[in-house]
Design a protein around this motif. Sequence first.
Motif, mmCIF file in Angstrom:
data_model
loop_
_atom_site.group_PDB
_atom_site.id
_atom_site.type_symbol
_atom_site.label_atom_id
_atom_site.label_comp_id
_atom_site.label_asym_id
_atom_site.label_seq_id
_atom_site.Cartn_x
_atom_site.Cartn_y
_atom_site.Cartn_z
ATOM 1 N N SER B 93 -12.374 45.286 33.562
ATOM 2 C CA SER B 93 -12.706 45.556 32.589
ATOM 3 C C SER B 93 -11.895 47.083 32.108
ATOM 4 N N GLY B 94 -11.341 47.403 30.842
ATOM 5 C CA GLY B 94 -10.802 48.579 30.541
ATOM 6 C C GLY B 94 -9.354 48.596 30.913
ATOM 7 N N ILE B 211 -9.389 40.345 32.627
ATOM 8 C CA ILE B 211 -10.612 40.313 31.978
ATOM 9 C C ILE B 211 -10.435 41.134 30.766
ATOM 10 N N ALA B 212 -10.498 40.540 29.765
ATOM 11 C CA ALA B 212 -10.432 41.472 28.216
ATOM 12 C C ALA B 212 -11.873 41.741 27.802
ATOM 13 N N LYS B 213 -11.878 43.154 27.560
ATOM 14 C CA LYS B 213 -13.238 43.533 27.057
ATOM 15 C C LYS B 213 -12.978 44.523 25.784
ATOM 16 N N PHE B 214 -13.340 43.768 24.688
ATOM 17 C CA PHE B 214 -12.599 44.522 23.444
ATOM 18 C C PHE B 214 -13.740 44.583 22.587
#
Lengths: 258, 435
Positions: B93-94, B211-214
Amino acid sequence: MRSFRSTRTVARGTALMFATLVLGSTRLSAQALPSPADVISKHVAAIGGKAAIEKVTSIRQIAQMEMPSMGITAEADFAIGAPNRMATKITIPQMGEMITGTDGTIAWSSNPMQGSRLMEGKELEQMREQADLTGSLMFPADRFSSMTNEGVVDFAGEKAYKIKMVRKGSGNESWQYFSLASGLNIGSESTTTSEMGTLQTTTIVKDYKDFGGIKFPTRSEANMGPQAMVITIKDVQLNNVPANAFAVPAAVQPLIKK
Amino acid sequence: MSAADAASRAVEPAGNAVAIFDTAWGIIRRTHWDTTYNGVNWVALGDTLRPRAAAARTRGELRLVLSDMLSRLRQSHFSIIPQESADATGAGSGSGAPGRSGGDQPGWLGFETRLLDGAMVVTQVDTGGPAWHAGVRTGWVLQAVRGCPTAARVARLPASLEPRRRALMASQMLNRSLSGSAGDTAQLSFADARDVTRDLTLVQQAFPGSIAKFGNLPPMPAQLEWSRVKQDGRTVGVIRFNVWMPVLSPAFDAAMDSLRSSDAIVIDVRGNLGGVGGMSMGIAGHFLDTSVAIGVMTQRTSNLRFVANPRRVNGQNQTVKPFAGPLAIVVDPLSASTTEIFAGGLQLLKRATVFGTQSAGQALPSVPERLPNGDILYHAIADFVGPTGKPVEGEGVIPDRVVPLTRPELIKGRDAALDAALRWAAGQAARPIVP
């Protein structure tokens, strides 16, 4: 203040891509109103005075930008250079850099999601106006076809003069609010134009602090329809922006017809 | 974040439940684009449900009240996302970096299923994944997960559901039961091509994409793959991606740079449930030679056009032309939201021909807003209409060529919808075939 009008450009470039708290402004009195020029003069004096402002050739602001309804926090770098150049860079985690700017002639937008484009029409005109450094700091009368003091209203918890300003050329209208108590500009209502359309935007600016002899608001709260944006200025640098900061980005250059 | 972890916070005290309820109720009241609230008396509903919120003892009970409130709108994109799901970071993430092996990495079994004729049929197996190595192939039926029969779970879905809604809910339900961390094992029972039961234990691998953390959204696996396929003497570029997250934008641009010389392009967005709406404009711009709106987002006080601008600059900052060859898009009932905005927009602009089966019809622009207790109120803030003014919500995207998947075809290793798109794309190519 110029710095925070440029944040509306940022708002357009970011909030619109994903998706007002309209503040009541009850007219209280229209008698014995000072002229718009007097109101603006008091504001100019309150932020540091005309002589100090006239020495400013460029402003750089380092800020944090939040979109609470999305849970997004971004780093922002706003630069503006006399007479009418501007460059903004917003860095959003997992998205990258969103760049907008103008060199006074053309204006551009470039970001990883949508690529690069040149602005046209009203949007271009708006960018050029927002890049007008002196015009934004001092609201000089020659930038506007009319200025009208519409009275004293409640705005952001203060009594404020509501000044309607109609920009020369574009005809863009905005309402600027100036505190009766401090003389400072404390916000505005305007229409933000982008290629996607227009949005009514209400912006509150506050927490003025001194940077190099001139006071700048360090907090801006902009409301556009159901979305809000909060900008917190962490640093302001005067006359420290290199000229190449306003150069057309490499990703935009191929779009310019030679 | 496992389901068990998510449940653990549901039993926490509800806190100031009325204030939380009023915040959520007030946000909808302020931001819903339709001041009739789709026919719901919003004030009266608040008065009815507020006492129930006040009586909630736990977060879980309050979530039920809030979910009940949102369900009354009978519209997509209204839900409560538990704080523990939203705040999970996910692997990488990030950074958007590919996932690494490890116990806290999201797991991946490497196969997809769809509800076909009442059974959860394997429609895709990623070569190199755990399922592939265990011998799983398309057309097999997933009969049970950890001993729990899938047919029984599907049968418990409301009978009133329309087929594509049933297909969507069945897949989401199954995906939850298959989720896990890298290193976890999954006991699965399949019926193979000959209907012989195969009991397999698969070990979850680390998800091979990003892994997209938006923002406030929960972490989401994000993956884009592309390839060149030879079809009837033509070269057709095929791009497939599972979510509209900005972390995939550079990958899509790179794919386009590589496939620009192809005779045609097929975009496979089956199973793509949506994501960041603005990305649809940027992707559409790769296929358009003029600035044009692929639809309009209608809010309470403004209408915003989703303008796609031609992508005339490549990844090396060189001038290029947007791709002008045939474009096919493949959708199914698990194609939702931004996927529908994109596919429906290009279809109605007559820039793309759509294959597959009718999409989800869930396309309301929305935002994930945090409530005072940390949970997320996911709520729509606008309607969305396509370039001809027709709402995308409800009907969704109806393919120009309806091509359902069937188990017999899948057993033969054929993907009927993708095959049809490839044949069409190759047949539309205008250039002479290069021997």
